[in-house]
Enzyme design. Structure first.
Site, PDB file in Angstrom:
ATOM      1  CB  SER A   1      -0.993   0.041   1.643  1.00  0.00           C
ATOM      2  OG  SER A   1       0.177   0.454   2.355  1.00  0.00           O
TER       3      SER A   1
ATOM      4  N   GLY B   1      -9.656  -5.200   3.302  1.00  0.00           N
ATOM      5  CA  GLY B   1     -10.092  -6.326   3.009  1.00  0.00           C
ATOM      6  C   GLY B   1      -9.748  -5.494   1.178  1.00  0.00           C
ATOM      7  CB  ALA B   2      -9.569  -2.552  -0.443  1.00  0.00           C
ATOM      8  N   GLY B   3      -7.381  -4.187  -0.166  1.00  0.00           N
ATOM      9  CA  GLY B   3      -5.648  -4.264  -0.214  1.00  0.00           C
ATOM     10  C   GLY B   3      -5.108  -5.903  -0.824  1.00  0.00           C
ATOM     11  CG  ASP B   4      -5.992  -8.818   2.422  1.00  0.00           C
ATOM     12  OD1 ASP B   4      -5.204  -8.163   2.375  1.00  0.00           O
ATOM     13  OD2 ASP B   4      -6.824  -8.443   3.557  1.00  0.00           O
TER      14      ASP B   4
ATOM     15  CG  ASN C   1      -6.714  -0.547  -9.544  1.00  0.00           C
ATOM     16  OD1 ASN C   1      -6.133  -0.383  -9.112  1.00  0.00           O
ATOM     17  ND2 ASN C   1      -6.928   0.180 -11.194  1.00  0.00           N
TER      18      ASN C   1
HETATM   19  N1  LIG Z   1     -12.113   4.852  -1.876  1.00  0.00           N
HETATM   20  C1  LIG Z   1     -11.739   3.709  -3.125  1.00  0.00           C
HETATM   21  N2  LIG Z   1     -12.310   4.104  -4.123  1.00  0.00           N
HETATM   22  C2  LIG Z   1     -11.733   2.979  -5.147  1.00  0.00           C
HETATM   23  N3  LIG Z   1     -11.036   1.897  -5.361  1.00  0.00           N
HETATM   24  C3  LIG Z   1     -10.571   2.225  -3.938  1.00  0.00           C
HETATM   25  C4  LIG Z   1     -10.891   2.527  -3.097  1.00  0.00           C
HETATM   26  N4  LIG Z   1     -10.248   2.197  -1.840  1.00  0.00           N
HETATM   27  C5  LIG Z   1      -9.442   1.397  -2.739  1.00  0.00           C
HETATM   28  N5  LIG Z   1      -9.959   1.229  -3.380  1.00  0.00           N
HETATM   29  C6  LIG Z   1      -8.846   0.142  -4.348  1.00  0.00           C
HETATM   30  O1  LIG Z   1      -8.201  -0.826  -3.842  1.00  0.00           O
HETATM   31  C7  LIG Z   1      -7.386  -1.035  -4.145  1.00  0.00           C
HETATM   32  C8  LIG Z   1      -6.005  -1.799  -2.983  1.00  0.00           C
HETATM   33  O2  LIG Z   1      -6.799  -0.491  -1.672  1.00  0.00           O
HETATM   34  P1  LIG Z   1      -5.330   0.524  -0.749  1.00  0.00           P
HETATM   35  O3  LIG Z   1      -6.405   0.970   0.291  1.00  0.00           O
HETATM   36  O4  LIG Z   1      -4.518   1.578  -2.027  1.00  0.00           O
HETATM   37  O5  LIG Z   1      -5.067  -1.043   0.240  1.00  0.00           O
HETATM   38  P2  LIG Z   1      -4.622  -1.061   1.880  1.00  0.00           P
HETATM   39  O6  LIG Z   1      -5.981  -1.517   2.157  1.00  0.00           O
HETATM   40  O7  LIG Z   1      -4.069  -2.051   1.765  1.00  0.00           O
HETATM   41  O8  LIG Z   1      -4.286  -0.125   2.398  1.00  0.00           O
HETATM   42  C9  LIG Z   1      -6.987   0.538  -4.632  1.00  0.00           C
HETATM   43  O9  LIG Z   1      -5.448   0.224  -5.494  1.00  0.00           O
HETATM   44  C10 LIG Z   1      -7.576   0.508  -5.061  1.00  0.00           C
HETATM   45  O10 LIG Z   1      -7.965  -0.171  -6.558  1.00  0.00           O
HETATM   46  O1  LIG Z   2      -7.337  -4.218   4.282  1.00  0.00           O
HETATM   47  P1  LIG Z   2      -6.472  -4.846   4.072  1.00  0.00           P
HETATM   48  O2  LIG Z   2      -5.537  -3.975   3.913  1.00  0.00           O
HETATM   49  O3  LIG Z   2      -6.726  -5.033   2.462  1.00  0.00           O
HETATM   50  O4  LIG Z   2      -5.798  -6.459   4.814  1.00  0.00           O
HETATM   51  C1  LIG Z   2      -6.154  -6.544   6.422  1.00  0.00           C
HETATM   52  C2  LIG Z   2      -5.343  -6.840   7.226  1.00  0.00           C
HETATM   53  O5  LIG Z   2      -4.233  -5.479   7.204  1.00  0.00           O
HETATM   54  C3  LIG Z   2      -5.340  -6.861   8.571  1.00  0.00           C
HETATM   55  O6  LIG Z   2      -4.840  -7.004   9.293  1.00  0.00           O
HETATM   56  C4  LIG Z   2      -6.809  -7.974   8.352  1.00  0.00           C
HETATM   57  O7  LIG Z   2      -7.538  -8.406   9.898  1.00  0.00           O
HETATM   58  C5  LIG Z   2      -7.904  -7.607   7.715  1.00  0.00           C
HETATM   59  O8  LIG Z   2      -8.739  -8.587   8.029  1.00  0.00           O
HETATM   60  C6  LIG Z   2      -7.479  -7.838   5.996  1.00  0.00           C
HETATM   61  O9  LIG Z   2      -6.677  -8.855   6.256  1.00  0.00           O
END
Ligand SMILES: Nc1ncnc2c1ncn2[C@@H]1O[C@H](COP(=O)(O)OP(=O)(O)O)[C@@H](O)[C@H]1O
Ligand SMILES: O=P([O-])([O-])O[C@@H]1[C@@H](O)[C@H](O)[C@@H](O)[C@H](O)[C@@H]1O
Length: 366
Positions: free
Chosen positions: A216, A266-269, A293
């Protein structure tokens, strides 16, 4: 593109030495997902607002099940999950753990408290402070199945994917995709999640044998993108701004999809799993990132579900059982209409507010 196998695991003479993650022919596309399911407690304003199944393995499983290619005769998507939980695990019957059950341990299930500030739902970056309050056992190399896989996803959340386990994954899998959160998380005495520099960890030496490293934007400084991109492809996700790919010699921005963010968990996952599914379909990394995305946006925007939960008392017997359809305009009709209209209005507004939305990926060389 680095191939993960060791020289002593080398492929048959004449086998395609390119990335084997493609749906067109090649070996069975079985995957290996390593990382534990966990309990997530969501807290806002000092109040518990939700308790859910967490762990990247759960989000990844759902997306791979939905989006990865499979042969017609295959029922389930072909991947194995290696995950550990304790006897207190509360979500054994949820779809992901029910389909791919975790290993049971004597120690308790890993649990996180996620503290959200009120700005989180609308702000640019998800404003979330994570604290690991319980930790299950690590996943050891011997916990992995003793066979070869087309691809591996190292998706630990609490330091459970040990360096030797990642090394074993690399030996077993043709290509390994790694979430940086599995490598660089550190926990203080209170369990608060912090980060250490990747180059100071025992994982650093494995980077040249990793295909993709996803971080991230918060994690990116600890990964050291400029150094890491010379060893593998680095993907930096940036919330509502989509993501960027960095490789040795180039980079690409891949545009996001609009979403009304309800819960960033869970967005990143989901991104990583969508990206892997794209590769499995034979897409280029830049095109596969579109799928990442898409699933990242889908993960954060549970707007409709939240509206339904708020506006409608769930009936014990759903109308869809065939005998009890009614056609009255109920008292919640107007309220529901207004709430859904607001959610629909926010979507294009969010897209317009961000002029970078809707463009294709801009690729440039460095
Ligand atoms: N508010 C949002 N609107 C649209 N897409 C999103 C949004 N938040 C996350 N995403 C999508 O999910 C991906 C992962 O989100 P991010 O916040 O960067 O990861 P993490 O959950 O690991 O912090 C982004 O690259 C994007 O594609
Ligand atoms: O939001 P995200 O960064 O994609 O991933 C999240 C982890 O950072 C967190 O530790 C876990 O408890 C959540 O269930 C989810 O897996």
């Amino acid at each position: 593109m680095p191939l993960a196998a060791e020289p002593d695991d080398a492929h048959e003479e004449g086998e395609d030495q390119q990335l084997l993650l493609t749906a067109k022919g090649g070996p069975a596309l079985e995957g290996l997902v390593v990382g534990s399911y966990c309990h997530d407690v969501l807290i806002r304003g000092g109040r518990i607002v939700g308790e859910t199944l967490g762990g990247a393995a759960a989000f990844v499983s759902n997306v791979l099940d939905a989006a990865s290619p499979r042969e017609e005769e295959q029922g389930e998507a072909p991947f194995v999950v290696v995950s550990k939980v304790g006897r207190d695990f509360a979500y054994a019957s949820a779809p992901a753990p029910a389909r791919r059950p975790p290993l049971l341990c004597a120690s308790p299930t890993t649990s996180f408290h996620a503290q959200f500030s009120d700005a989180a739902a609308s702000a640019h970056a998800p404003d979330r402070e994570l604290r690991r309050v319980r930790a299950c056992d690590p996943i050891y190399p011997a916990d992995l199945p003793d066979r070869r896989f087309a691809y591996g996803l190292a998706v630990g959340v609490a330091g459970e994917v040990l360096p030797e386990t990642l090394e074993r994954m690399i030996r077993l899998c043709h290509a390994v995709l790694v979430d940086a959160q599995a490598l660089i998380r550190a926990f203080d005495g209170d369990g608060a999640v912090g980060h250490v520099a990747l180059e100071d960890t025992p994982y650093a030496r494995l980077l040249p044998r990793v295909a993709f490293l996803k971080a991230s934007s918060e994690e990116a400084p600890y990964v050291g993108v400029e150094t890491a991109r010379r060893q593998c492809c680095v993907i930096v996700t940036d919330g509502r701004d989509g993501c960027r790919l960095y490789w040795d010699g180039g980079e690409a921005r891949v545009a996001p999809f609009p979403a009304v963010q309800v819960d960033p968990t869970g967005a990143g996952d989901s991104f990583l799993a969508g990206f892997a599914a794209g590769l499995l379909w034979g897409l280029s990394a830049t095109d596969a990132a579109l799928l990442g995305n898409f699933f990242g946006a889908a993960a954060v925007s549970q707007a409709v579900k939240e509206i339904l939960e708020e506006k409608i008392a769930k009936r014990s017997s759903p109308c869809i059982n065939g005998t009890t359809f009614t056609f009255d305009r109920s008292s919640v009709h107007d309220e529901l209409h207004a709430a859904l209209q607001e959610a629909a209005r926010l979507m294009p507004e969010q897209q317009q507010a961000d002029p970078t939305n809707g463009n294709g990926g801009d690729i440039c060389s460095v």
